[in-house]
Design a protein around this motif. Structure first.
Motif, PDB file in Angstrom:
ATOM      1  N   SER A   1      15.134  67.366 -56.315  1.00 48.19           N
ATOM      2  CA  SER A   1      14.620  67.639 -54.982  1.00 48.19           C
ATOM      3  C   SER A   1      14.203  66.311 -54.352  1.00 48.19           C
ATOM      4  O   SER A   1      13.242  65.690 -54.781  1.00 48.19           O
ATOM      5  CB  SER A   1      13.424  68.587 -55.061  1.00 48.19           C
ATOM      6  N   ASN A   2      14.946  65.876 -53.351  1.00 49.85           N
ATOM      7  CA  ASN A   2      14.710  64.566 -52.740  1.00 49.85           C
ATOM      8  C   ASN A   2      14.718  64.699 -51.219  1.00 49.85           C
ATOM      9  O   ASN A   2      15.208  63.828 -50.508  1.00 49.85           O
ATOM     10  CB  ASN A   2      15.808  63.592 -53.195  1.00 49.85           C
ATOM     11  N   ASP A   3      14.173  65.825 -50.718  1.00 46.53           N
ATOM     12  CA  ASP A   3      14.318  66.169 -49.313  1.00 46.53           C
ATOM     13  C   ASP A   3      13.661  65.160 -48.373  1.00 46.53           C
ATOM     14  O   ASP A   3      14.177  64.898 -47.288  1.00 46.53           O
ATOM     15  CB  ASP A   3      13.740  67.566 -49.044  1.00 46.53           C
ATOM     16  N   THR A   4      12.516  64.609 -48.762  1.00 44.54           N
ATOM     17  CA  THR A   4      11.808  63.677 -47.877  1.00 44.54           C
ATOM     18  C   THR A   4      12.670  62.466 -47.564  1.00 44.54           C
ATOM     19  O   THR A   4      12.788  62.047 -46.405  1.00 44.54           O
ATOM     20  CB  THR A   4      10.482  63.221 -48.517  1.00 44.54           C
ATOM     21  N   PHE A   5      13.300  61.908 -48.594  1.00 44.09           N
ATOM     22  CA  PHE A   5      14.171  60.757 -48.369  1.00 44.09           C
ATOM     23  C   PHE A   5      15.428  61.162 -47.616  1.00 44.09           C
ATOM     24  O   PHE A   5      15.852  60.489 -46.670  1.00 44.09           O
ATOM     25  CB  PHE A   5      14.548  60.109 -49.703  1.00 44.09           C
ATOM     26  N   LEU A   6      16.052  62.269 -48.013  1.00 43.26           N
ATOM     27  CA  LEU A   6      17.301  62.691 -47.376  1.00 43.26           C
ATOM     28  C   LEU A   6      17.102  63.027 -45.903  1.00 43.26           C
ATOM     29  O   LEU A   6      18.008  62.839 -45.086  1.00 43.26           O
ATOM     30  CB  LEU A   6      17.886  63.895 -48.119  1.00 43.26           C
ATOM     31  N   ALA A   7      15.918  63.526 -45.556  1.00 41.22           N
ATOM     32  CA  ALA A   7      15.646  63.873 -44.158  1.00 41.22           C
ATOM     33  C   ALA A   7      15.688  62.636 -43.260  1.00 41.22           C
ATOM     34  O   ALA A   7      15.917  62.743 -42.050  1.00 41.22           O
ATOM     35  CB  ALA A   7      14.288  64.554 -44.042  1.00 41.22           C
ATOM     36  N   GLN A   8      15.480  61.455 -43.846  1.00 44.20           N
ATOM     37  CA  GLN A   8      15.495  60.211 -43.081  1.00 44.20           C
ATOM     38  C   GLN A   8      16.825  59.464 -43.207  1.00 44.20           C
ATOM     39  O   GLN A   8      17.026  58.430 -42.575  1.00 44.20           O
ATOM     40  CB  GLN A   8      14.364  59.296 -43.575  1.00 44.20           C
ATOM     41  N   PHE A   9      17.744  59.996 -44.022  1.00 56.97           N
ATOM     42  CA  PHE A   9      18.964  59.256 -44.336  1.00 56.97           C
ATOM     43  C   PHE A   9      19.900  59.135 -43.135  1.00 56.97           C
ATOM     44  O   PHE A   9      20.703  58.203 -43.059  1.00 56.97           O
ATOM     45  CB  PHE A   9      19.695  59.932 -45.501  1.00 56.97           C
ATOM     46  N   SER A  10      19.799  60.055 -42.190  1.00 58.03           N
ATOM     47  CA  SER A  10      20.710  60.041 -41.048  1.00 58.03           C
ATOM     48  C   SER A  10      20.589  58.760 -40.227  1.00 58.03           C
ATOM     49  O   SER A  10      21.516  58.395 -39.491  1.00 58.03           O
ATOM     50  CB  SER A  10      20.455  61.248 -40.148  1.00 58.03           C
ATOM     51  N   LYS A  11      19.467  58.040 -40.365  1.00 59.67           N
ATOM     52  CA  LYS A  11      19.278  56.808 -39.580  1.00 59.67           C
ATOM     53  C   LYS A  11      20.291  55.729 -39.965  1.00 59.67           C
ATOM     54  O   LYS A  11      20.488  54.771 -39.213  1.00 59.67           O
ATOM     55  CB  LYS A  11      17.858  56.285 -39.750  1.00 59.67           C
ATOM     56  N   TYR A  12      20.919  55.893 -41.137  1.00 57.84           N
ATOM     57  CA  TYR A  12      21.907  54.904 -41.567  1.00 57.84           C
ATOM     58  C   TYR A  12      23.294  55.185 -40.990  1.00 57.84           C
ATOM     59  O   TYR A  12      24.224  54.388 -41.178  1.00 57.84           O
ATOM     60  CB  TYR A  12      21.985  54.853 -43.099  1.00 57.84           C
ATOM     61  N   ASN A  13      23.454  56.326 -40.313  1.00 52.45           N
ATOM     62  CA  ASN A  13      24.719  56.675 -39.645  1.00 52.45           C
ATOM     63  C   ASN A  13      25.910  56.690 -40.600  1.00 52.45           C
ATOM     64  O   ASN A  13      27.001  56.233 -40.258  1.00 52.45           O
ATOM     65  CB  ASN A  13      24.988  55.717 -38.477  1.00 52.45           C
ATOM     66  N   ILE A  14      25.660  57.188 -41.805  1.00 55.03           N
ATOM     67  CA  ILE A  14      26.738  57.357 -42.782  1.00 55.03           C
ATOM     68  C   ILE A  14      26.879  58.848 -43.069  1.00 55.03           C
ATOM     69  O   ILE A  14      25.902  59.491 -43.467  1.00 55.03           O
ATOM     70  CB  ILE A  14      26.433  56.597 -44.083  1.00 55.03           C
ATOM     71  N   PRO A  15      28.050  59.427 -42.850  1.00 51.93           N
ATOM     72  CA  PRO A  15      28.233  60.865 -43.101  1.00 51.93           C
ATOM     73  C   PRO A  15      27.859  61.239 -44.529  1.00 51.93           C
ATOM     74  O   PRO A  15      28.247  60.557 -45.480  1.00 51.93           O
ATOM     75  CB  PRO A  15      29.731  61.077 -42.850  1.00 51.93           C
ATOM     76  N   LEU A  16      27.091  62.324 -44.669  1.00 52.10           N
ATOM     77  CA  LEU A  16      26.612  62.770 -45.976  1.00 52.10           C
ATOM     78  C   LEU A  16      26.990  64.229 -46.181  1.00 52.10           C
ATOM     79  O   LEU A  16      26.664  65.091 -45.363  1.00 52.10           O
ATOM     80  CB  LEU A  16      25.092  62.612 -46.052  1.00 52.10           C
ATOM     81  N   VAL A  17      27.675  64.489 -47.293  1.00 54.10           N
ATOM     82  CA  VAL A  17      28.042  65.859 -47.668  1.00 54.10           C
ATOM     83  C   VAL A  17      27.331  66.202 -48.967  1.00 54.10           C
ATOM     84  O   VAL A  17      27.384  65.443 -49.940  1.00 54.10           O
ATOM     85  CB  VAL A  17      29.565  66.013 -47.846  1.00 54.10           C
ATOM     86  N   LEU A  18      26.627  67.325 -48.983  1.00 53.37           N
ATOM     87  CA  LEU A  18      25.915  67.774 -50.177  1.00 53.37           C
ATOM     88  C   LEU A  18      26.740  68.810 -50.926  1.00 53.37           C
ATOM     89  O   LEU A  18      27.334  69.701 -50.319  1.00 53.37           O
ATOM     90  CB  LEU A  18      24.571  68.396 -49.807  1.00 53.37           C
ATOM     91  N   MET A  19      26.740  68.692 -52.252  1.00 57.62           N
ATOM     92  CA  MET A  19      27.370  69.696 -53.107  1.00 57.62           C
ATOM     93  C   MET A  19      26.309  70.350 -53.981  1.00 57.62           C
ATOM     94  O   MET A  19      25.438  69.678 -54.519  1.00 57.62           O
ATOM     95  CB  MET A  19      28.437  69.064 -54.002  1.00 57.62           C
ATOM     96  N   GLY A  20      26.394  71.693 -54.109  1.00 60.78           N
ATOM     97  CA  GLY A  20      25.490  72.407 -54.998  1.00 60.78           C
ATOM     98  C   GLY A  20      24.155  72.759 -54.386  1.00 60.78           C
ATOM     99  O   GLY A  20      23.294  73.318 -55.058  1.00 60.78           O
ATOM    100  N   ARG A  21      23.972  72.444 -53.105  1.00 63.64           N
ATOM    101  CA  ARG A  21      22.705  72.757 -52.433  1.00 63.64           C
ATOM    102  C   ARG A  21      23.033  73.448 -51.113  1.00 63.64           C
ATOM    103  O   ARG A  21      23.785  72.924 -50.308  1.00 63.64           O
ATOM    104  CB  ARG A  21      21.900  71.482 -52.163  1.00 63.64           C
ATOM    105  N   ASN A  22      22.456  74.619 -50.898  1.00 62.51           N
ATOM    106  CA  ASN A  22      22.816  75.347 -49.685  1.00 62.51           C
ATOM    107  C   ASN A  22      21.614  75.847 -48.891  1.00 62.51           C
ATOM    108  O   ASN A  22      21.745  76.763 -48.092  1.00 62.51           O
ATOM    109  CB  ASN A  22      23.740  76.526 -50.024  1.00 62.51           C
ATOM    110  N   PHE A  23      20.421  75.238 -49.112  1.00 59.83           N
ATOM    111  CA  PHE A  23      19.321  75.643 -48.249  1.00 59.83           C
ATOM    112  C   PHE A  23      18.686  74.469 -47.513  1.00 59.83           C
ATOM    113  O   PHE A  23      17.593  74.569 -46.971  1.00 59.83           O
ATOM    114  CB  PHE A  23      18.248  76.439 -48.999  1.00 59.83           C
TER     115      PHE A  23
END
Length: 335
Positions: A129-151
């Motif tokens: 569970s790394n939601d706090t960091f991932l929530a800020q990851f969009s600032k790097y403008n790199i497309p991110l696809v998650l596998m195995g997580r759907n919520f």
């Protein structure tokens, strides 16, 4: 061995560096056929390899996709990595692979390292569970696809996952249908979405059947055979009563089977066992393991396809997908 540069190629061919660059990048508009042929022949003779790092700085495209998995040695993940690799190969991308070891700090380190390496996109098979960091990851403008997580769709550009709650409910109802009322439930990291969903289904199905929840019957640890074997061995020694095991991974279930065999408990007449994932060894293990089968390779191919489409700007509205797993009954459950 001498390393040659674009300037060297240009000097040998008697042309400008810009001409050589256009030929290398397949943009040789305005370059004569004889000149193009001479440049390509020289490149071949000198075994010249373009500097991809320099090209990525100039074009903002590296041709590399980052992939992070929790543990490549875990039997669950090689099929996923292969599925991703097949799609990337067809689309001209290379792969940069990192192992997070189910450690949120290590996962964060790999993701930031991939940012530094200017990858064109990232596929994250997160085991933590790394939601706090991932929530800020969009600032790097790199497309991110998650596998195995759907919520947690809000932290990524696309996602694909199996419906673990549905799969767990199918397994639990199967075990109840053969008369089990004391079902031991073991899973890995309790904070991962799949484990959260399986635990929810475990309790919900028991409640529907009017069976009280006994907290002594569920245990979280790691996705490994060692955890399954150690836990079942300890619980048998402590005298815990259970007639079935439902496991959040096939490897945990295989460890449980080993512990039951060593304790002289017969499977499935005395204790039934159902795993989760459908890894290859689940079918060839003796006894063959009943399991909830997840289409891992197909899901990985879809994730990679979505990422390439995002990079190319061609993806449609279908960015978040959930796949239903299938219950497969083998030798560790009663007919």
């Amino acid at each position: 061995m001498q390393k040659y540069s674009i300037a060297d190629i240009a000097a040998i061919c008697g042309v400008s560096k810009a001409t050589v660059s256009r030929v290398i990048n397949n943009k040789a508009t305005g370059v004569g056929e004889e000149t193009k042929k001479r440049v390509l022949t020289t490149i071949k003779e000198l075994n010249y390899r373009p500097n991809t790092l320099a090209r990525s700085v100039a074009t903002s495209c590296s041709g590399v996709i980052g992939v992070v998995v929790p543990d490549i040695l875990n039997h669950f993940f090689p099929a996923q990595v292969r599925g991703i690799s097949d799609v990337l190969d067809k689309n001209g991308y290379s792969m940069y692979l990192g192992n997070s070891d189910f450690d949120p700090e290590k996962e964060k380190h790999h993701l930031l390292s991939m940012v530094d390496r200017r990858v064109d996109g990232i596929i994250l098979c997160s085991g933590v569970s790394n939601d706090t960091f991932l929530a800020q990851f969009s600032k790097y403008n790199i497309p991110l696809v998650l596998m195995g997580r759907n919520f947690d769709h809000h932290v990524c550009d696309a996602s694909i996952a199996s419906d673990s709650e549905y799969g767990a409910a199918q397994a639990m109802r199967q075990l109840l249908s053969t008369g089990n009322r004391r079902i031991l439930y073991m899973d890995g990291n309790a904070g991962v979405s799949g484990a959260v969903q399986r635990h929810r289904a475990y309790e919900q199905v028991l409640k529907e059947a009017g069976i009280p929840i006994d907290e002594q019957l569920f245990h979280f640890g790691e996705f490994s055979a060692h955890f399954g074997q150690e836990t079942v061995t300890r619980l048998l020694r402590e005298g815990l009563d259970f007639t079935a095991v439902f496991s959040g991974s096939d490897m945990i279930a295989i460890g449980a089977l080993k512990a039951l065999k060593e304790a002289g408990r017969h499977v499935p007449s005395e204790i039934e066992v159902i795993g989760f994932d459908g890894i290859e060894i689940s079918e060839t293990y003796d006894p063959a393991l009943s399991t909830v089968l997840k289409p891992r390779r197909e899901a990985a191919e879809q994730a990679a396809t979505m990422l390439v489409s995002i990079i190319n700007g061609t993806i449609g509205s279908m960015r978040h997908m959930t796949i239903q797993p299938t219950l497969v009954l083998r030798e560790t459950t009663r007919k």
